[in-house]
Motif scaffolding. Sequence first.
Motif, PDB file in Angstrom:
ATOM      1  N   PRO A   1       0.832  -1.208   0.000  1.00 34.60           N
ATOM      2  CA  PRO A   1       0.000   0.000   0.000  1.00 34.60           C
ATOM      3  C   PRO A   1       0.866   1.258   0.000  1.00 34.60           C
ATOM      4  CG  PRO A   1       0.057  -0.959   2.192  1.00 34.60           C
ATOM      5  CD  PRO A   1       0.767  -1.932   1.284  1.00 34.60           C
ATOM      6  N   CYS A   2       0.399   2.291  -0.671  1.00 31.53           N
ATOM      7  CA  CYS A   2       1.115   3.563  -0.714  1.00 31.53           C
ATOM      8  C   CYS A   2       0.197   4.684  -0.241  1.00 31.53           C
ATOM      9  CB  CYS A   2       1.586   3.865  -2.140  1.00 31.53           C
ATOM     10  SG  CYS A   2       2.837   2.727  -2.767  1.00 31.53           S
TER      11      CYS A   2
ATOM     12  N   ILE B   1      -0.125  21.724   0.238  1.00 37.45           N
ATOM     13  CA  ILE B   1       1.142  21.199  -0.246  1.00 37.45           C
ATOM     14  C   ILE B   1       1.115  19.684  -0.028  1.00 37.45           C
ATOM     15  CG2 ILE B   1       2.391  23.335   0.257  1.00 37.45           C
ATOM     16  CD1 ILE B   1       3.589  21.956   2.714  1.00 37.45           C
ATOM     17  N   TYR B   2       1.934  18.962  -0.763  1.00 37.01           N
ATOM     18  CA  TYR B   2       2.001  17.518  -0.558  1.00 37.01           C
ATOM     19  C   TYR B   2       3.346  16.993  -1.016  1.00 37.01           C
ATOM     20  CZ  TYR B   2       1.276  16.320  -5.554  1.00 37.01           C
ATOM     21  OH  TYR B   2       1.415  16.164  -6.913  1.00 37.01           O
ATOM     22  N   ASP B   3       3.710  15.829  -0.492  1.00 35.73           N
ATOM     23  CA  ASP B   3       4.942  15.160  -0.898  1.00 35.73           C
ATOM     24  C   ASP B   3       4.595  14.094  -1.934  1.00 35.73           C
ATOM     25  OD1 ASP B   3       6.550  16.638   0.809  1.00 35.73           O
ATOM     26  OD2 ASP B   3       6.416  15.181   2.444  1.00 35.73           O
ATOM     27  N   GLN B   4       5.181  14.216  -3.106  1.00 36.20           N
ATOM     28  CA  GLN B   4       4.945  13.227  -4.145  1.00 36.20           C
ATOM     29  C   GLN B   4       5.494  11.868  -3.701  1.00 36.20           C
ATOM     30  OE1 GLN B   4       6.750  15.118  -7.617  1.00 36.20           O
ATOM     31  NE2 GLN B   4       5.714  17.023  -7.053  1.00 36.20           N
ATOM     32  N   LEU B   5       4.958  10.812  -4.254  1.00 37.13           N
ATOM     33  CA  LEU B   5       5.361   9.449  -3.917  1.00 37.13           C
ATOM     34  C   LEU B   5       6.888   9.321  -3.903  1.00 37.13           C
ATOM     35  CD1 LEU B   5       4.208   6.548  -3.424  1.00 37.13           C
ATOM     36  CD2 LEU B   5       4.539   6.160  -5.879  1.00 37.13           C
ATOM     37  N   GLY B   6       7.394   8.643  -2.858  1.00 35.36           N
ATOM     38  CA  GLY B   6       8.835   8.456  -2.732  1.00 35.36           C
ATOM     39  C   GLY B   6       9.553   9.620  -2.093  1.00 35.36           C
ATOM     40  N   ASN B   7       8.795  10.648  -1.690  1.00 34.79           N
ATOM     41  CA  ASN B   7       9.363  11.884  -1.158  1.00 34.79           C
ATOM     42  C   ASN B   7       8.877  12.170   0.251  1.00 34.79           C
ATOM     43  OD1 ASN B   7      10.552  13.735  -3.651  1.00 34.79           O
ATOM     44  ND2 ASN B   7       8.997  12.289  -4.308  1.00 34.79           N
ATOM     45  N   GLY B   8       9.724  12.805   1.045  1.00 31.72           N
ATOM     46  CA  GLY B   8       9.301  13.347   2.323  1.00 31.72           C
ATOM     47  C   GLY B   8       8.525  12.382   3.189  1.00 31.72           C
ATOM     48  N   ARG B   9       7.285  12.746   3.516  1.00 29.50           N
ATOM     49  CA  ARG B   9       6.468  11.960   4.430  1.00 29.50           C
ATOM     50  C   ARG B   9       5.507  11.016   3.717  1.00 29.50           C
ATOM     51  NH1 ARG B   9       7.266  17.698   6.336  1.00 29.50           N
ATOM     52  NH2 ARG B   9       7.544  17.562   4.081  1.00 29.50           N
ATOM     53  N   SER B  10       5.552  10.996   2.389  1.00 36.42           N
ATOM     54  CA  SER B  10       4.774  10.012   1.639  1.00 36.42           C
ATOM     55  C   SER B  10       5.544   8.691   1.597  1.00 36.42           C
ATOM     56  CB  SER B  10       4.498  10.524   0.221  1.00 36.42           C
ATOM     57  OG  SER B  10       3.598  11.625   0.259  1.00 36.42           O
ATOM     58  N   THR B  11       4.928   7.650   1.056  1.00 31.29           N
ATOM     59  CA  THR B  11       5.543   6.324   1.033  1.00 31.29           C
ATOM     60  C   THR B  11       6.857   6.330   0.251  1.00 31.29           C
ATOM     61  OG1 THR B  11       3.367   5.285   1.137  1.00 31.29           O
ATOM     62  CG2 THR B  11       5.205   3.906   0.381  1.00 31.29           C
ATOM     63  N   HIS B  12       7.884   5.757   0.870  1.00 34.73           N
ATOM     64  CA  HIS B  12       9.191   5.640   0.208  1.00 34.73           C
ATOM     65  C   HIS B  12       9.338   4.244  -0.386  1.00 34.73           C
ATOM     66  CE1 HIS B  12      11.472   9.357   1.510  1.00 34.73           C
ATOM     67  NE2 HIS B  12      10.293   9.471   2.129  1.00 34.73           N
TER      68      HIS B  12
ATOM     69  N   GLU C   1      -0.841  10.236  -9.439  1.00 35.49           N
ATOM     70  CA  GLU C   1      -0.937  10.532  -8.013  1.00 35.49           C
ATOM     71  C   GLU C   1      -1.557  11.909  -7.792  1.00 35.49           C
ATOM     72  OE1 GLU C   1       1.946  10.681  -4.068  1.00 35.49           O
ATOM     73  OE2 GLU C   1       2.702  11.382  -6.007  1.00 35.49           O
ATOM     74  N   LEU C   2      -1.155  12.885  -8.593  1.00 39.79           N
ATOM     75  CA  LEU C   2      -1.717  14.231  -8.480  1.00 39.79           C
ATOM     76  C   LEU C   2      -3.226  14.206  -8.707  1.00 39.79           C
ATOM     77  CD1 LEU C   2      -1.806  17.324  -8.466  1.00 39.79           C
ATOM     78  CD2 LEU C   2      -0.894  17.283 -10.812  1.00 39.79           C
ATOM     79  N   GLN C   3      -3.650  13.520  -9.732  1.00 34.75           N
ATOM     80  CA  GLN C   3      -5.078  13.443 -10.023  1.00 34.75           C
ATOM     81  C   GLN C   3      -5.831  12.716  -8.914  1.00 34.75           C
ATOM     82  OE1 GLN C   3      -4.550  11.641 -13.895  1.00 34.75           O
ATOM     83  NE2 GLN C   3      -4.658  13.608 -14.949  1.00 34.75           N
ATOM     84  N   ASN C   4      -5.187  11.719  -8.315  1.00 30.90           N
ATOM     85  CA  ASN C   4      -5.779  11.000  -7.183  1.00 30.90           C
ATOM     86  C   ASN C   4      -5.968  11.924  -5.982  1.00 30.90           C
ATOM     87  OD1 ASN C   4      -6.443   8.289  -5.818  1.00 30.90           O
ATOM     88  ND2 ASN C   4      -4.784   9.032  -4.509  1.00 30.90           N
TER      89      ASN C   4
END
Length: 312
Positions: A23-24, A72-83, A102-105
Amino acid sequence: MSPSAPAFTNGTLPFEVPSLDKPCETWYRIYGSLSSTDNKHTPLLALHGGPGFPSDYMSILGPALAPRPVIIYDQLGNGRSTHLPETMGDTSFWTPELLLSELQNLVTGIGLDTRPGGYDVLGHSWGGMLAAMHAVTKPKGLRKLVLVSAPASMPLFLQEQAKLRANLPVDVQEVLTKHEKEDTTDSKAYHEAVQVFNERHMCLITPMPEEFQRSEDWIEKDPTVYHTMNGPSEFHVIGTIKDWSIVCQIPNISVPTLLLNGRHDEATDATMQPFFEGIDKVKWVTFENSSHTAMFEAPERFNTTVAGFLAE
């Protein structure tokens, strides 16, 4: 958080990636309220750069543009989103289309596309490229677009980087070339040479602002996205975005658009010219004493310019 800064809430949103068996989640932060009852201003979704340079530095927009809601948000693999460090080097996985999905989601997940009055998008650098990809799909609810230091074509961008690089001290150029040829771009000498370029074209403030440094630190913690999609530096791009271009699709951007860059920007005028020529409703402002981070180098004019455009 200062007393005058707007309150914010953090959240995460599930993001299903069909090719993964784990899950991401996408981490996001909302400054202010998205409720149209509580806040009549159109919300602004801010997209960070890189790819792989998390949203910490974009956090300055929340207080600066209040009372407008800012997300604001962290794109997948970045910051506090799923790595996903196990995907390092997987060029079939780390594509612009993945982060567009992901942006559209996120837009759908937090209800921006159904909010009365719609939403605006501001993208910086790679975030601007992603924002442009989003805009050409003519998404429901998108009202205005702000592209900050965002090239319309990576081949064009790299041509311009070569010109900027040729103006660096000869000894710096020699170090860069040597380590790129020897595939030793992880060396201290190479990083120091890159810093010479960055101080001219990335951020003119020394030392770099704390928020910007926090984003940069994330690349040291997990370079998966930056190294796979971009490469070891801004001008040695060997990842999945190296051939990216949206030039042919630019006429599909139908919303009013504001272009911003700095006179000393790595995103030179030539890299943004296709947006100016191809978008029907467009304005362009260049900050004379700025490089790639005008939001820090000329904050008052940057904030006033963005706020004024969004309020029109």
